[in-house]
Enzyme design. Sequence first.
Site, mmCIF file in Angstrom:
data_model
loop_
_atom_site.group_PDB
_atom_site.id
_atom_site.type_symbol
_atom_site.label_atom_id
_atom_site.label_comp_id
_atom_site.label_asym_id
_atom_site.label_seq_id
_atom_site.Cartn_x
_atom_site.Cartn_y
_atom_site.Cartn_z
ATOM 1 N N ASP A 1 44.706 48.430 40.055
ATOM 2 C CA ASP A 1 43.768 48.865 41.074
ATOM 3 C C ASP A 1 44.609 49.511 42.167
ATOM 4 O O ASP A 1 45.842 49.393 42.162
ATOM 5 C CB ASP A 1 42.985 47.662 41.598
ATOM 6 N N ASP B 1 43.392 50.122 46.103
ATOM 7 C CA ASP B 1 43.175 49.438 47.378
ATOM 8 C C ASP B 1 43.390 47.934 47.228
ATOM 9 O O ASP B 1 42.888 47.305 46.286
ATOM 10 C CB ASP B 1 41.749 49.679 47.883
#
Length: 242
Positions: A9, A11
Amino acid sequence: MASIVVVFDFDKTIIDYDSDNWVIDEFGFTDLFNQLLPIMPWNSLMDRMIKELHAQGKTIDDIAEVLKRALIHPKIVLAIKSAYALGCELRIVSDANMFFIETILEHLRLREYFSEINSNPNFGMIIDRIQASLKGKKKIIYLGDGKGHYCPILKLGEADYMMPRKNFPVWDLICRNPMVIKAEIHEWSDGEELESVLLQIINTISVEENNDNSAQFISVDCKLQTISASTHALPQAQPVPQ
């Protein structure tokens, strides 16, 4: 390890915060953002905030400069470079803005380490496509923090690994019913733990594969020796009496 795909991922995993919030806060639009947040969907809200930035005379270059000030834990940079150097294929699956992701990675000189960046909130479909392309020949190590990653990790197999960020939404969901997750789970809290855990998993997979290859080599070697011994044991042909 050419047999490993590491899926990150962006963020709150690669960077330690939400890139949308970083831009809004740096430009001083936090109060307006907080006023609109309860009444607008996230994507619509961000579209509105970008329009507000443009209305205030902020350009795309101004936004890029703010993104370049984004901080990243040095151990995460090392983790990315180390995993790549060990032969892993690195990909990103995120709902963050593609321009934000690429601007930050290019500034940090990390873009070249990733073979693919997916900026799409439908993580499940992306993982389906990734798994279909791998045809079961590679192991997946999946790193994430948000609840949107829960659906795709249900698709991981027993040979795969999940690295949820501790005390974040996807970790909470996993803790409620860990038995439904087939992948092996290894949590992490910060950049230092991310690097340590990720490289340990890669090393474990490497050792297991080397052991499997050694066992296979020994097995084949034994078969060859057996065939060779059997050949030498055959009686010599005798002339047929006339």
